[in-house]
Design a protein around this motif. Structure first.
Motif, PDB file in Angstrom:
ATOM      1  N   CYS A  58      48.263 -47.951   0.370  1.00 35.34           N
ATOM      2  CA  CYS A  58      47.162 -46.495   0.103  1.00 35.34           C
ATOM      3  C   CYS A  58      48.293 -45.737   0.404  1.00 35.34           C
ATOM      4  O   CYS A  58      48.829 -45.704   1.688  1.00 35.34           O
ATOM      5  N   CYS A  61      47.495 -44.124   4.521  1.00 32.11           N
ATOM      6  CA  CYS A  61      47.625 -45.398   6.305  1.00 32.11           C
ATOM      7  C   CYS A  61      48.811 -46.593   5.521  1.00 32.11           C
ATOM      8  O   CYS A  61      49.082 -47.137   6.355  1.00 32.11           O
ATOM      9  N   ASN A  63      47.982 -49.367   4.164  1.00 31.12           N
ATOM     10  CA  ASN A  63      47.386 -51.238   3.868  1.00 31.12           C
ATOM     11  C   ASN A  63      47.457 -51.099   2.162  1.00 31.12           C
ATOM     12  O   ASN A  63      47.468 -50.602   1.264  1.00 31.12           O
ATOM     13  N   CYS A  70      42.588 -46.093   1.209  1.00 29.49           N
ATOM     14  CA  CYS A  70      41.847 -47.831   0.853  1.00 29.49           C
ATOM     15  C   CYS A  70      40.260 -47.432   1.184  1.00 29.49           C
ATOM     16  O   CYS A  70      40.292 -46.152   1.853  1.00 29.49           O
ATOM     17  N   CYS A  73      40.792 -45.884   4.807  1.00 20.67           N
ATOM     18  CA  CYS A  73      40.620 -44.644   4.791  1.00 20.67           C
ATOM     19  C   CYS A  73      39.475 -43.577   4.298  1.00 20.67           C
ATOM     20  O   CYS A  73      39.066 -42.517   4.606  1.00 20.67           O
TER      21      CYS A  73
HETATM   22 ZN   LIG Z   1      43.854 -46.072   3.928  1.00 17.94          ZN
END
Ligand SMILES: [Zn+2]
Length: 199
Positions: A58, A61, A63, A70, A73
């Motif tokens: 992502c 973040c 992820n 993601c 988010c």
């Molecule tokens: Zn994210």
């Protein structure tokens, strides 16, 4: 010693490199696959390839995700007031399981470890600082692992983030020292989140 034919030996060797798969388990899996429905085996190999081709990080973040940003988010129900900072994407799972946290995450992609040559510059710290300013974050919950690398990272982060006028908290003690967040049970994690203290 018995020698497997080349393609069987190659698959056993590859499986043997996976976590918690020893030689015996690798052999068992290979013989299972030899007998299995070809469509099921095809599905398995496709799924293995897909996680390397479809999954990305992502851009907000870090992820792991198939769509960027993601699903955490991009979820309007999740607030930017609180950002929980973890080392690795799988640490999110133990915190999500508690259903206690409605904020967002930031994944550092590691922890400070001079022995392994990992310095703060190797972690996604600059990106975190930018997010705190841009997303008007009120609280940073540092949820690095309760081991020496995680502690060193937490202390470093608290120093770096202090001038940003954001509340900085750390998960409560009570997490087993040296443990990995990934293996912490829901109740322990819920208590650690609720009992977080200011740095
Ligand atoms: Zn994210």
């Amino acid at each position: 010693m018995y020698r497997y034919s080349e393609s069987i030996a190659r698959l056993i060797e590859a499986l043997n490199k996976l976590p918690s798969i020893g030689q015996r388990s690798a052999e068992r899996i290979v013989f299972y696959l030899l007998k299995a429905d070809p469509i099921e085996v095809e599905k398995l190999s496709r799924a293995v390839i897909d996680i390397k081709t479809k999954i990305k990080a992502c851009s907000i973040c870090n992820n792991i995700t198939e769509s960027d940003p993601c699903n955490i988010c991009s979820n309007p129900k999740r607030t930017s007031d609180e950002i929980c900072v973890v080392e690795q994407p799988n640490d999110i799972i133990s915190i999500e399981k508690t259903n206690e946290f409605r904020g967002r995450y930031h994944i550092l992609l590691g922890a400070i470890s001079p022995l392994d040559g990992i310095s703060p510059d190797d972690l996604k710290i600059k990106q975190l600082v930018e997010r705190i300013e841009k997303e008007k974050v009120k609280e940073i919950i540092i949820a690095t692992n309760p081991n020496s690398e995680g502690e060193a990272t937490a202390i470093y982060l608290s120093k770096i983030l202090k001038p940003l006028k954001v509340k900085i908290t750390r998960l409560a003690q009570g997490l087993p020292m040296g443990a990995n967040l990934e293996y912490v049970d829901d109740i322990t994690m819920t208590k650690a989140l609720e009992g977080r203290r200011e740095f």
